[in-house]
Design a protein around this motif. Structure first.
Motif, PDB file in Angstrom:
ATOM      1  N   GLY A 141       1.110  -1.441  -0.259  1.00 37.76           N
ATOM      2  CA  GLY A 141      -0.102  -0.380   0.305  1.00 37.76           C
ATOM      3  C   GLY A 141       0.771   1.187   0.142  1.00 37.76           C
ATOM      4  N   LEU A 142       2.294   1.660   0.682  1.00 39.66           N
ATOM      5  CA  LEU A 142       2.530   2.216   0.521  1.00 39.66           C
ATOM      6  C   LEU A 142       3.498   2.322  -0.807  1.00 39.66           C
ATOM      7  CD1 LEU A 142       4.324   2.019   4.870  1.00 39.66           C
ATOM      8  CD2 LEU A 142       3.078   3.708   3.630  1.00 39.66           C
ATOM      9  N   ALA A 143       3.604   1.859  -1.084  1.00 36.16           N
ATOM     10  CA  ALA A 143       4.506   1.367  -2.000  1.00 36.16           C
ATOM     11  C   ALA A 143       3.658   2.399  -3.558  1.00 36.16           C
ATOM     12  CB  ALA A 143       4.979   0.070  -2.933  1.00 36.16           C
ATOM     13  N   GLY A 144       2.396   1.635  -3.419  1.00 42.90           N
ATOM     14  CA  GLY A 144       1.573   1.680  -3.985  1.00 42.90           C
ATOM     15  C   GLY A 144       1.275   3.826  -4.103  1.00 42.90           C
ATOM     16  N   SER A 145       1.427   4.299  -2.771  1.00 40.42           N
ATOM     17  CA  SER A 145       1.126   6.064  -2.655  1.00 40.42           C
ATOM     18  C   SER A 145       2.263   7.327  -3.085  1.00 40.42           C
ATOM     19  CB  SER A 145       0.624   5.654  -0.722  1.00 40.42           C
ATOM     20  OG  SER A 145      -0.556   5.650  -0.327  1.00 40.42           O
ATOM     21  N   VAL A 146       3.755   5.289  -2.727  1.00 46.91           N
ATOM     22  CA  VAL A 146       4.706   5.999  -3.351  1.00 46.91           C
ATOM     23  C   VAL A 146       4.571   6.742  -5.104  1.00 46.91           C
ATOM     24  CG1 VAL A 146       7.468   6.161  -3.741  1.00 46.91           C
ATOM     25  CG2 VAL A 146       5.937   5.726  -1.557  1.00 46.91           C
ATOM     26  N   SER A 147       4.403   4.888  -5.351  1.00 44.72           N
ATOM     27  CA  SER A 147       3.903   5.423  -7.023  1.00 44.72           C
ATOM     28  C   SER A 147       3.302   6.762  -7.851  1.00 44.72           C
ATOM     29  CB  SER A 147       3.892   4.177  -7.346  1.00 44.72           C
ATOM     30  OG  SER A 147       4.036   3.276  -7.487  1.00 44.72           O
ATOM     31  N   GLN A 148       2.016   6.655  -6.947  1.00 46.98           N
ATOM     32  CA  GLN A 148       1.021   8.497  -7.123  1.00 46.98           C
ATOM     33  C   GLN A 148       2.041   9.502  -7.273  1.00 46.98           C
ATOM     34  OE1 GLN A 148      -2.192   6.678  -5.154  1.00 46.98           O
ATOM     35  NE2 GLN A 148      -3.003   5.399  -6.307  1.00 46.98           N
ATOM     36  N   MET A 149       2.510   9.022  -5.785  1.00 45.51           N
ATOM     37  CA  MET A 149       3.193  10.649  -5.768  1.00 45.51           C
ATOM     38  C   MET A 149       4.118  11.090  -6.164  1.00 45.51           C
ATOM     39  SD  MET A 149       1.025  11.876  -2.953  1.00 45.51           S
ATOM     40  CE  MET A 149       2.001  13.384  -2.980  1.00 45.51           C
TER      41      MET A 149
ATOM     42  N   ASN B  81      11.967   2.540  -7.050  1.00 42.78           N
ATOM     43  CA  ASN B  81      10.298   2.499  -5.798  1.00 42.78           C
ATOM     44  C   ASN B  81       9.692   0.875  -7.119  1.00 42.78           C
ATOM     45  OD1 ASN B  81       7.369   2.590  -4.886  1.00 42.78           O
ATOM     46  ND2 ASN B  81       7.001   2.741  -7.019  1.00 42.78           N
ATOM     47  N   ALA B  82      10.172   0.286  -8.465  1.00 43.87           N
ATOM     48  CA  ALA B  82      10.092  -0.260  -8.598  1.00 43.87           C
ATOM     49  C   ALA B  82      10.702  -1.437  -8.471  1.00 43.87           C
ATOM     50  CB  ALA B  82      10.213  -0.281 -10.487  1.00 43.87           C
ATOM     51  N   ARG B  83      11.612  -1.414  -8.590  1.00 47.61           N
ATOM     52  CA  ARG B  83      12.260  -2.573  -7.524  1.00 47.61           C
ATOM     53  C   ARG B  83      11.925  -3.228  -6.326  1.00 47.61           C
ATOM     54  NH1 ARG B  83      15.960   0.709  -8.636  1.00 47.61           N
ATOM     55  NH2 ARG B  83      17.053   1.296  -6.614  1.00 47.61           N
ATOM     56  N   MET B  84      11.284  -2.312  -5.383  1.00 47.00           N
ATOM     57  CA  MET B  84      10.261  -2.307  -4.590  1.00 47.00           C
ATOM     58  C   MET B  84       9.289  -3.168  -4.362  1.00 47.00           C
ATOM     59  SD  MET B  84       9.419  -0.158  -1.384  1.00 47.00           S
ATOM     60  CE  MET B  84       9.084   1.121  -2.141  1.00 47.00           C
ATOM     61  N   ILE B  85       8.475  -3.163  -5.733  1.00 46.37           N
ATOM     62  CA  ILE B  85       7.230  -3.968  -5.611  1.00 46.37           C
ATOM     63  C   ILE B  85       7.721  -4.933  -6.034  1.00 46.37           C
ATOM     64  CG2 ILE B  85       5.887  -3.158  -7.364  1.00 46.37           C
ATOM     65  CD1 ILE B  85       5.228  -0.220  -7.327  1.00 46.37           C
ATOM     66  N   ARG B  86       8.886  -4.918  -7.472  1.00 46.06           N
ATOM     67  CA  ARG B  86       8.514  -6.356  -7.288  1.00 46.06           C
ATOM     68  C   ARG B  86       9.364  -7.404  -6.387  1.00 46.06           C
ATOM     69  NH1 ARG B  86      10.931  -3.256 -12.079  1.00 46.06           N
ATOM     70  NH2 ARG B  86      13.195  -3.426 -11.193  1.00 46.06           N
ATOM     71  N   GLN B  87      10.130  -6.540  -5.271  1.00 47.81           N
ATOM     72  CA  GLN B  87      11.033  -7.408  -4.157  1.00 47.81           C
ATOM     73  C   GLN B  87       8.908  -7.726  -3.376  1.00 47.81           C
ATOM     74  OE1 GLN B  87      13.587  -8.934  -3.165  1.00 47.81           O
ATOM     75  NE2 GLN B  87      13.182  -9.022  -0.949  1.00 47.81           N
ATOM     76  N   LEU B  88       8.520  -7.073  -3.684  1.00 42.90           N
ATOM     77  CA  LEU B  88       7.165  -7.328  -2.312  1.00 42.90           C
ATOM     78  C   LEU B  88       6.688  -8.124  -3.270  1.00 42.90           C
ATOM     79  CD1 LEU B  88       6.215  -3.961  -1.645  1.00 42.90           C
ATOM     80  CD2 LEU B  88       6.959  -5.848  -0.024  1.00 42.90           C
ATOM     81  N   ARG B  89       6.231  -8.414  -4.405  1.00 41.03           N
ATOM     82  CA  ARG B  89       5.589  -9.778  -5.023  1.00 41.03           C
ATOM     83  C   ARG B  89       6.493 -10.366  -5.348  1.00 41.03           C
ATOM     84  NH1 ARG B  89       5.187  -8.544 -11.265  1.00 41.03           N
ATOM     85  NH2 ARG B  89       3.442  -9.766 -11.138  1.00 41.03           N
TER      86      ARG B  89
END
Length: 146
Positions: free
Chosen positions: A21-29, A47-55
């Protein structure tokens, strides 16, 4: 024992959910942020690396029914020091139990290639063989059956 495993799965799911959820917020900001282009691109890449890591973590450690294609799984490891190559039938989809085990194997394989390298996954979803290729591969046998 199963109760402890289920608790660990639920905690991991909660952590992944909260951070996602935080990563999504960061993406939008970041999309709204007016900064110099280099700083903005660096922030977007992080941010993209963080999202891949979370996946990867969500797939490996939560109890969800996540199925994944070989392409999607390889993309999750795109910014890591290992390359993931699949030699599986076209149209293969790893169903949740296999996807979960395979994600864990790839995380362990990454640790087994401290100087980078390639992890090859071949076979069918019911019979996979994983092989590490790298100058400093730490798996002595070099291959593992999933």
């Amino acid at each position: 024992m199963l109760g402890a495993l289920r608790l660990a799965e639920l905690v991991a799911a909660r952590v992944c959910h909260d951070v996602a959820g935080l990563a999504g917020s960061v993406s939008q900001m970041l999309a709204l942020l007016e900064a110099d282009e280099e700083a903005l691109n660096t922030a977007k890449d992080a941010n993209a690396r963080m999202i891949r890591q979370l996946r990867v973590l969500r797939l490996a450690f939560t109890a969800g029914e996540i199925s994944v294609s070989p392409t999607d799984l390889a993309d999750m490891f795109a910014d890591r020091p290992i390359g993931v190559l699949f030699d599986v039938p076209i149209g293969t989809v790893f169903l949740a139990p296999t996807a979960r085990v395979l994600a864990n194997v790839l995380l362990i394989a990454e640790a087994g290639l401290p100087q980078g390298g390639t992890v090859s996954v071949a076979g069918t979803p019911d019979a996979l063989v994983v092989q590490l290729n790298g100058t400093a591969a730490r798996w002595q046998i070099g291959r593992a059956h999933v």
